[in-house]
Motif scaffolding. Sequence first.
Motif, PDB file in Angstrom:
ATOM      1  N   ALA A 139       1.063  -0.848  -0.296  1.00  0.00           N
ATOM      2  CA  ALA A 139      -0.095   0.052  -0.265  1.00  0.00           C
ATOM      3  C   ALA A 139       1.281   0.898  -0.358  1.00  0.00           C
ATOM      4  N   VAL A 140       0.733   2.156  -0.591  1.00  0.00           N
ATOM      5  CA  VAL A 140       1.323   4.000  -0.371  1.00  0.00           C
ATOM      6  C   VAL A 140      -0.308   4.694  -0.690  1.00  0.00           C
ATOM      7  N   CYS A 141       0.130   5.599  -0.015  1.00  0.00           N
ATOM      8  CA  CYS A 141      -0.531   6.989  -0.632  1.00  0.00           C
ATOM      9  C   CYS A 141       0.167   8.342  -0.853  1.00  0.00           C
ATOM     10  N   ALA A 142      -0.286   8.234  -2.475  1.00  0.00           N
ATOM     11  CA  ALA A 142       0.107   8.588  -3.626  1.00  0.00           C
ATOM     12  C   ALA A 142       0.067  10.212  -3.221  1.00  0.00           C
ATOM     13  N   SER A 143      -0.960  10.397  -2.873  1.00  0.00           N
ATOM     14  CA  SER A 143      -0.227  12.215  -2.282  1.00  0.00           C
ATOM     15  C   SER A 143       0.140  12.821  -1.079  1.00  0.00           C
ATOM     16  N   LEU A 144       0.147  11.825  -0.432  1.00  0.00           N
ATOM     17  CA  LEU A 144       1.203  12.326   0.346  1.00  0.00           C
ATOM     18  C   LEU A 144       2.385  11.964  -0.349  1.00  0.00           C
ATOM     19  N   GLU A 145       2.944  10.752  -0.747  1.00  0.00           N
ATOM     20  CA  GLU A 145       4.358  11.094  -1.119  1.00  0.00           C
ATOM     21  C   GLU A 145       4.664  12.018  -2.365  1.00  0.00           C
ATOM     22  N   GLU A 146       3.705  12.618  -3.198  1.00  0.00           N
ATOM     23  CA  GLU A 146       3.513  13.550  -3.898  1.00  0.00           C
ATOM     24  C   GLU A 146       4.037  14.356  -3.322  1.00  0.00           C
ATOM     25  N   GLU A 147       3.526  14.477  -1.615  1.00  0.00           N
ATOM     26  CA  GLU A 147       4.033  15.972  -0.894  1.00  0.00           C
ATOM     27  C   GLU A 147       5.866  15.854  -0.658  1.00  0.00           C
ATOM     28  N   ILE A 148       6.092  14.672  -0.038  1.00  0.00           N
ATOM     29  CA  ILE A 148       7.027  14.157   0.546  1.00  0.00           C
ATOM     30  C   ILE A 148       8.259  14.493  -1.039  1.00  0.00           C
ATOM     31  N   SER A 149       8.140  13.690  -2.096  1.00  0.00           N
ATOM     32  CA  SER A 149       8.889  14.397  -2.444  1.00  0.00           C
ATOM     33  C   SER A 149       9.287  15.931  -3.349  1.00  0.00           C
ATOM     34  N   ARG A 150       8.425  16.461  -2.712  1.00  0.00           N
ATOM     35  CA  ARG A 150       8.768  17.973  -3.116  1.00  0.00           C
ATOM     36  C   ARG A 150       9.928  18.684  -2.057  1.00  0.00           C
ATOM     37  N   LEU A 151      10.302  17.817  -0.920  1.00  0.00           N
ATOM     38  CA  LEU A 151      10.865  18.129   0.089  1.00  0.00           C
ATOM     39  C   LEU A 151      12.203  17.391  -0.285  1.00  0.00           C
ATOM     40  N   ALA A 152      13.020  18.387   0.644  1.00  0.00           N
ATOM     41  CA  ALA A 152      14.656  18.807   0.458  1.00  0.00           C
ATOM     42  C   ALA A 152      14.970  17.118   1.278  1.00  0.00           C
ATOM     43  N   PHE A 194      10.043  14.550   8.253  1.00  0.00           N
ATOM     44  CA  PHE A 194       8.125  14.800   7.614  1.00  0.00           C
ATOM     45  C   PHE A 194       7.997  13.454   8.261  1.00  0.00           C
ATOM     46  N   LEU A 195       8.518  12.620   7.692  1.00  0.00           N
ATOM     47  CA  LEU A 195       8.681  10.666   7.906  1.00  0.00           C
ATOM     48  C   LEU A 195       8.263  10.486   9.025  1.00  0.00           C
ATOM     49  N   LYS A 196       9.383  10.830  10.566  1.00  0.00           N
ATOM     50  CA  LYS A 196       8.852  11.162  11.524  1.00  0.00           C
ATOM     51  C   LYS A 196       8.503  11.290  12.406  1.00  0.00           C
ATOM     52  N   GLU A 197       8.183  12.456  12.013  1.00  0.00           N
ATOM     53  CA  GLU A 197       6.923  13.190  12.168  1.00  0.00           C
ATOM     54  C   GLU A 197       5.674  12.383  12.084  1.00  0.00           C
ATOM     55  N   LEU A 198       5.288  11.308  11.355  1.00  0.00           N
ATOM     56  CA  LEU A 198       3.593  10.947  11.094  1.00  0.00           C
ATOM     57  C   LEU A 198       4.479   9.090  11.119  1.00  0.00           C
ATOM     58  N   GLY A 199       5.470   9.253  12.045  1.00  0.00           N
ATOM     59  CA  GLY A 199       4.922   7.715  12.060  1.00  0.00           C
ATOM     60  C   GLY A 199       5.992   7.167  11.655  1.00  0.00           C
ATOM     61  N   LEU A 200       6.642   7.237  10.567  1.00  0.00           N
ATOM     62  CA  LEU A 200       6.774   6.451   8.711  1.00  0.00           C
ATOM     63  C   LEU A 200       7.952   6.028   8.938  1.00  0.00           C
ATOM     64  N   PRO A 201       8.352   4.760   9.447  1.00  0.00           N
ATOM     65  CA  PRO A 201       9.189   4.463   9.276  1.00  0.00           C
ATOM     66  C   PRO A 201      10.411   4.384   7.615  1.00  0.00           C
ATOM     67  N   ASP A 202      10.137   4.967   6.595  1.00  0.00           N
ATOM     68  CA  ASP A 202      10.452   5.062   5.133  1.00  0.00           C
ATOM     69  C   ASP A 202       8.902   4.706   4.371  1.00  0.00           C
ATOM     70  N   ARG A 203       9.489   5.643   3.263  1.00  0.00           N
ATOM     71  CA  ARG A 203       8.782   5.668   2.050  1.00  0.00           C
ATOM     72  C   ARG A 203       8.322   4.669   1.801  1.00  0.00           C
TER      73      ARG A 203
END
Length: 355
Positions: free
Chosen positions: A227-240, A247-256
């Motif tokens: 599973a993936v959340c494409a809209s969230l991944e799109e936001e992440i891809s725009r970040l350095a 951002f991932l740590k803030e969401l409690g996610l181990p990785d993309r």
Amino acid sequence: MEFGILGLAGAGKTTIFSLLTGAEVPFGTGKSHVGIAKVPDRRLDLLSELFKPRKHTPATVKFVDVPPVTKGGAATLNLPELRTMDGLALVLRGFTNPQVPHPEGQLNPQRDLELIETELLLSDLTVASGRLERLAKELPKHRTPELEREKQVLERCLAFLEEGRPLRELALTPEEERVLKGFTFLTRKPLLLILNADEAEASNLPQALARWGLQELESRPRVAVTAVCASLEEEISRLAAEDQEAFLKELGLPDRALSRVLEKAYALLGQISFFTVGEDECRAWSIPQGTTAVKAAGVIHSDFERGFIRAEVVRWDELLACGSLAVCRSKALLRQEGKDYVVQDGDVITFKFNV
């Protein structure tokens, strides 16, 4: 290693394709698009940190984004670029968006899967029945053991398809596999199911899979689920890069989640990686599980296979612990292997050859 990406309109498959490959794709063109995704591998990253090479080359997966599947559109699936793929990645919609209505009304990933599988089955039925019709005309004139065998295998396939069952669930002997190889049946290909989840479930994607009853499908032959959340991944891809980690740590996610999609695709096709290292390049090479050293050498260059002498092999983690190949050799960790050695995932190999 190549995957075709399928999905209904509005499922987000083209967005996922673009995120995986970095390819900019205009929406609604009705055409297929090709892109290359780099497979993340922490082992390769660490080896590059050690050797500091001029080139860092990860393994890759080729993706082909095809036009949306439609109900009753089995004929549109008869695409040469789709039939030559090693596997199929099927994107299922699990998010709500009033601005992008679902073509079938309400959200129901299980129903969407059945719809697409039906179109794949119908496409394969057309191929199998068409060939059997031609064989019925050919056999009275040219009856050969090869044509008889082909007819028998195709009749088994046709009966299986008529029961509504994909050919990836049909047990075949190696000889039968060879008979069917040229037909490139779509339902015979390994299937990667990708749930495009809602942002509200992005922090617990396993729960999203469970809610739609998709996780249990992984018990089926040659099927993987992620599973993936494409809209969230799109936001992440725009970040350095450094901001992505925060951002991932803030969401409690181990990785993309996209990284896990690629890892699933890699594993589904039974691929492993071995590494070549040095100051010029650190590189991951994709090979099927069970590949011998001499065949792995041929993946790099045909001369390596033709003039194979031996393979010098060390585990990636042992190399990191030692800090150099020279230290590995002094500790007798650098093994000398012959052409029949079966390469293991994570092997670092130096091939010796002479042509």
